[in-house]
Scaffold this motif. Structure first.
Motif, PDB file in Angstrom:
ATOM      1  N   ALA A  20       0.838  -1.197   0.000  1.00 57.36           N
ATOM      2  CA  ALA A  20       0.000   0.000   0.000  1.00 57.36           C
ATOM      3  C   ALA A  20       0.876   1.251   0.000  1.00 57.36           C
ATOM      4  O   ALA A  20       2.041   1.205   0.412  1.00 57.36           O
ATOM      5  N   ARG A  21       0.273   2.331  -0.425  1.00 53.29           N
ATOM      6  CA  ARG A  21       0.993   3.582  -0.679  1.00 53.29           C
ATOM      7  C   ARG A  21       1.998   3.992   0.414  1.00 53.29           C
ATOM      8  O   ARG A  21       3.167   4.251   0.093  1.00 53.29           O
ATOM      9  N   HIS A  77     -11.666  -7.417   4.002  1.00 58.44           N
ATOM     10  CA  HIS A  77     -10.402  -7.582   4.744  1.00 58.44           C
ATOM     11  C   HIS A  77      -9.918  -9.033   4.786  1.00 58.44           C
ATOM     12  O   HIS A  77      -8.754  -9.312   4.512  1.00 58.44           O
ATOM     13  N   HIS A 213      -9.550   9.346   4.128  1.00 53.08           N
ATOM     14  CA  HIS A 213      -9.778   8.012   3.548  1.00 53.08           C
ATOM     15  C   HIS A 213     -10.110   6.929   4.574  1.00 53.08           C
ATOM     16  O   HIS A 213     -10.481   5.829   4.193  1.00 53.08           O
ATOM     17  N   PRO A 244      -9.244   6.930  -3.883  1.00 50.94           N
ATOM     18  CA  PRO A 244     -10.358   6.286  -4.612  1.00 50.94           C
ATOM     19  C   PRO A 244     -11.482   5.836  -3.683  1.00 50.94           C
ATOM     20  O   PRO A 244     -12.660   5.878  -4.056  1.00 50.94           O
ATOM     21  N   ASP A 248     -15.397   6.842  -4.232  1.00 51.62           N
ATOM     22  CA  ASP A 248     -16.425   5.784  -4.373  1.00 51.62           C
ATOM     23  C   ASP A 248     -17.539   5.979  -3.350  1.00 51.62           C
ATOM     24  O   ASP A 248     -18.714   5.952  -3.679  1.00 51.62           O
TER      25      ASP A 248
HETATM   26  C1  UD1 Z   1      -4.887   1.034   3.168  1.00 57.47           C
HETATM   27  C2  UD1 Z   1      -4.461   0.691   4.586  1.00 57.47           C
HETATM   28  C3  UD1 Z   1      -4.348   1.981   5.388  1.00 57.47           C
HETATM   29  C4  UD1 Z   1      -3.473   3.005   4.689  1.00 57.47           C
HETATM   30  C5  UD1 Z   1      -3.996   3.229   3.292  1.00 57.47           C
HETATM   31  C6  UD1 Z   1      -3.173   4.221   2.517  1.00 57.47           C
HETATM   32  C7  UD1 Z   1      -5.348  -1.478   5.411  1.00 57.47           C
HETATM   33  C8  UD1 Z   1      -6.310  -2.116   6.324  1.00 57.47           C
HETATM   34  N1  UD1 Z   1      -5.462  -0.136   5.256  1.00 57.47           N
HETATM   35  O1  UD1 Z   1      -6.197   1.607   3.258  1.00 57.47           O
HETATM   36  O2  UD1 Z   1      -3.771   1.678   6.636  1.00 57.47           O
HETATM   37  O3  UD1 Z   1      -3.505   4.231   5.412  1.00 57.47           O
HETATM   38  O4  UD1 Z   1      -3.983   1.960   2.619  1.00 57.47           O
HETATM   39  O5  UD1 Z   1      -3.822   4.615   1.336  1.00 57.47           O
HETATM   40  O6  UD1 Z   1      -4.512  -2.151   4.846  1.00 57.47           O
HETATM   41  N2  UD1 Z   1      -8.585   1.422  -4.340  1.00 57.47           N
HETATM   42  C9  UD1 Z   1      -8.428   1.749  -5.648  1.00 57.47           C
HETATM   43  N3  UD1 Z   1      -7.175   1.703  -6.186  1.00 57.47           N
HETATM   44  C10 UD1 Z   1      -6.085   1.327  -5.468  1.00 57.47           C
HETATM   45  C11 UD1 Z   1      -6.261   0.987  -4.123  1.00 57.47           C
HETATM   46  C12 UD1 Z   1      -7.510   1.038  -3.558  1.00 57.47           C
HETATM   47  O7  UD1 Z   1      -9.376   2.093  -6.336  1.00 57.47           O
HETATM   48  O8  UD1 Z   1      -4.969   1.317  -6.027  1.00 57.47           O
HETATM   49  C13 UD1 Z   1      -9.919   1.537  -3.715  1.00 57.47           C
HETATM   50  C14 UD1 Z   1     -10.743   0.288  -3.795  1.00 57.47           C
HETATM   51  O9  UD1 Z   1     -12.085   0.655  -3.940  1.00 57.47           O
HETATM   52  C15 UD1 Z   1     -10.539  -0.324  -2.419  1.00 57.47           C
HETATM   53  C16 UD1 Z   1     -10.439   0.905  -1.548  1.00 57.47           C
HETATM   54  O10 UD1 Z   1      -9.766   1.875  -2.347  1.00 57.47           O
HETATM   55  O11 UD1 Z   1     -11.557  -1.184  -2.041  1.00 57.47           O
HETATM   56  C17 UD1 Z   1      -9.696   0.693  -0.265  1.00 57.47           C
HETATM   57  O12 UD1 Z   1      -8.390   0.165  -0.533  1.00 57.47           O
HETATM   58  P1  UD1 Z   1      -7.661  -0.753   0.566  1.00 57.47           P
HETATM   59  O13 UD1 Z   1      -6.291  -1.097   0.100  1.00 57.47           O
HETATM   60  O14 UD1 Z   1      -8.541  -1.867   0.980  1.00 57.47           O
HETATM   61  O15 UD1 Z   1      -7.554   0.181   1.833  1.00 57.47           O
HETATM   62  P2  UD1 Z   1      -7.134   1.717   1.970  1.00 57.47           P
HETATM   63  O16 UD1 Z   1      -8.334   2.483   2.376  1.00 57.47           O
HETATM   64  O17 UD1 Z   1      -6.340   2.214   0.811  1.00 57.47           O
END
Ligand code: UD1
Length: 363
Positions: A20-21, A77, A213, A244, A248
């Motif tokens: 993740a980022r 999750h 977010h 994103p 959404d």
């Molecule tokens: C995740 C981490 C969070 C961190 C964040 C940084 C967990 C539990 N959470 O949260 O701690 O602060 O990354 O950004 O691991 N999506 C996209 N494109 C992407 C990635 C995500 O469209 O490249 C959208 C999707 O709809 C996805 C949602 O964002 O379901 C959430 O992404 P997810 O990686 O599950 O969690 P974050 O909210 O990004």
């Protein structure tokens, strides 16, 4: 399952797992410090996959291309973490590293730690010991479980060391400093003196940067609406770098983001972010990293959360938490600049070298 014999520290093999980022940002100084010191491989789970959530960080921070990309993507999750666990088990078995290095508190962190311990491969946790004590946050479970699974706990701050000691983990813990400070200082110096690069039509010093977010802020429509209404009333333009997930959920809840003072923008890469924060009048966020980056750049921060892991930013006076009464947000965001300080609770920017040394010393 492991086929490779143990090797001496001169050719130690270390596998970093990210997804993740914020983990790409932490990986940058580590990958750099590993050069010439160890054989360093990178596995990307694919948790973040959009160009501006992933590739742009590798390109702009000079991180080598991952050796493995599991392409797991988004999901619930359990589903997401389980898919990573299965994928990482294969990668770790194939690589047979001396250490698996995991970063921060995302689902990728927990999956990598679990996959490694089940294969009896030593795990080191970077950014160990942070606690929000908020069990609603998925990150809190990820951190606690990872710390208790890991063999070596690399803590960024004294307070993190105290949390680890309180949980009986002192013997496995060492204070290394904060690697995000390393990368922030490097990039700050790289972008110093460059004009404001933000695409939005705003003037230096005359705008705020916002990011929202966290599920606790985005998933409840009433709360998200109240936060957006509060931000919309701020007296200068607020550039909202929209994750994103925020886009959404706002769309699903029928909450327009482009209202009042808010100027909606795509997420930006790391040098652009540092440039944008450094030129801003302040930050409004629920991100962990951004609270600290604002402090290190000496930009006042307002955090939309009931608590923070980076308590030093609040204690020193550069960060104020707001968890309700978002109608009053403007007064907090526009508060006078706090007293200048030279406090350095996050170290001086050499944490990554300390991390690599710690791993090499503990074969
Ligand atoms: C995740 C981490 C969070 C961190 C964040 C940084 C967990 C539990 N959470 O949260 O701690 O602060 O990354 O950004 O691991 N999506 C996209 N494109 C992407 C990635 C995500 O469209 O490249 C959208 C999707 O709809 C996805 C949602 O964002 O379901 C959430 O992404 P997810 O990686 O599950 O969690 P974050 O909210 O990004």
């Amino acid at each position: 399952m492991l086929t490779r014999a143990p090797i001496d520290s001169a050719s130690m093999r270390i596998l970093s797992v990210v997804g993740a980022r914020p983990q790409f940002v932490k990986l940058a100084p580590i990958a750099n410090a590993m050069q010439g010191e160890a054989e360093h491989l990178i596995a990307h789970t694919g948790q973040h996959y959009d160009h501006n959530m992933s590739d742009v960080f590798f390109a702009e921070l000079g991180i080598p291309k991952p050796d493995f990309n599991l392409g797991i993507g988004s999901g619930r999750h359990g589903e997401q973490t389980g898919a990573m666990l299965a994928g990482l088990e294969k990668v770790i078995s194939e690589v047979a590293p001396d250490w698996v290095l995991v970063y921060g508190d995302t689902n990728s962190t927990l999956a990598a730690a679990l996959a490694a311990v089940k294969l009896h491969v030593p795990v080191a946790h970077l950014e160990a010991g942070l606690r929000s004590f908020n069990r609603r946050m998925p990150e809190e479970h990820n951190r606690v479980l990872t710390d208790h699974a890991a063999d070596l706990l690399l803590a960024p701050t004294r307070i993190a060391m105290e949390h680890l000691a309180a949980e009986g983990l002192a013997k496995r813990s060492i204070l290394v400093g904060d690697v995000m400070t390393d990368v922030l200082y490097q990039v700050r110096d790289r972008v110093a003196g460059t004009p404001l690069r933000l695409g939005a039509a705003v003037e230096p010093g005359q705008y705020y940067i916002a990011t929202i977010h966290r599920p606790d802020n985005t998933d409840d429509p009433d709360r998200l609406r109240a936060i957006i209404d509060g931000i919309a009333k701020v007296g200068k333009p607020v550039v909202l770098l929209a994750h994103p997930r925020l886009r959404d959920l706002a769309q699903r809840h029928g909450i327009p983001l482009d209202v009042g003072s808010i100027v909606v923008s795509e997420p930006v890469g790391y040098p652009e972010l540092v440039n944008a924060v450094a030129h801003s009048a302040g930050v409004i966020t629920d991100s962990g990293g951004l609270q600290k980056e604002a402090f290190l750049l000496r930009v006042p921060c307002t955090t939309i959360r009931p608590e923070t892991e980076w308590v030093e930013t609040v204690e020193i006076g550069w960060n104020v938490l707001v968890d309700k009464d978002f109608g009053e947000l403007t007064a907090t965001v526009e508060r006078p600049r706090p007293a200048e300080t030279d406090a350095a609770p996050y170290g001086t920017g050499q944490a990554a070298e300390t991390v690599v040394r710690a791993l090499l010393e503990r074969a």
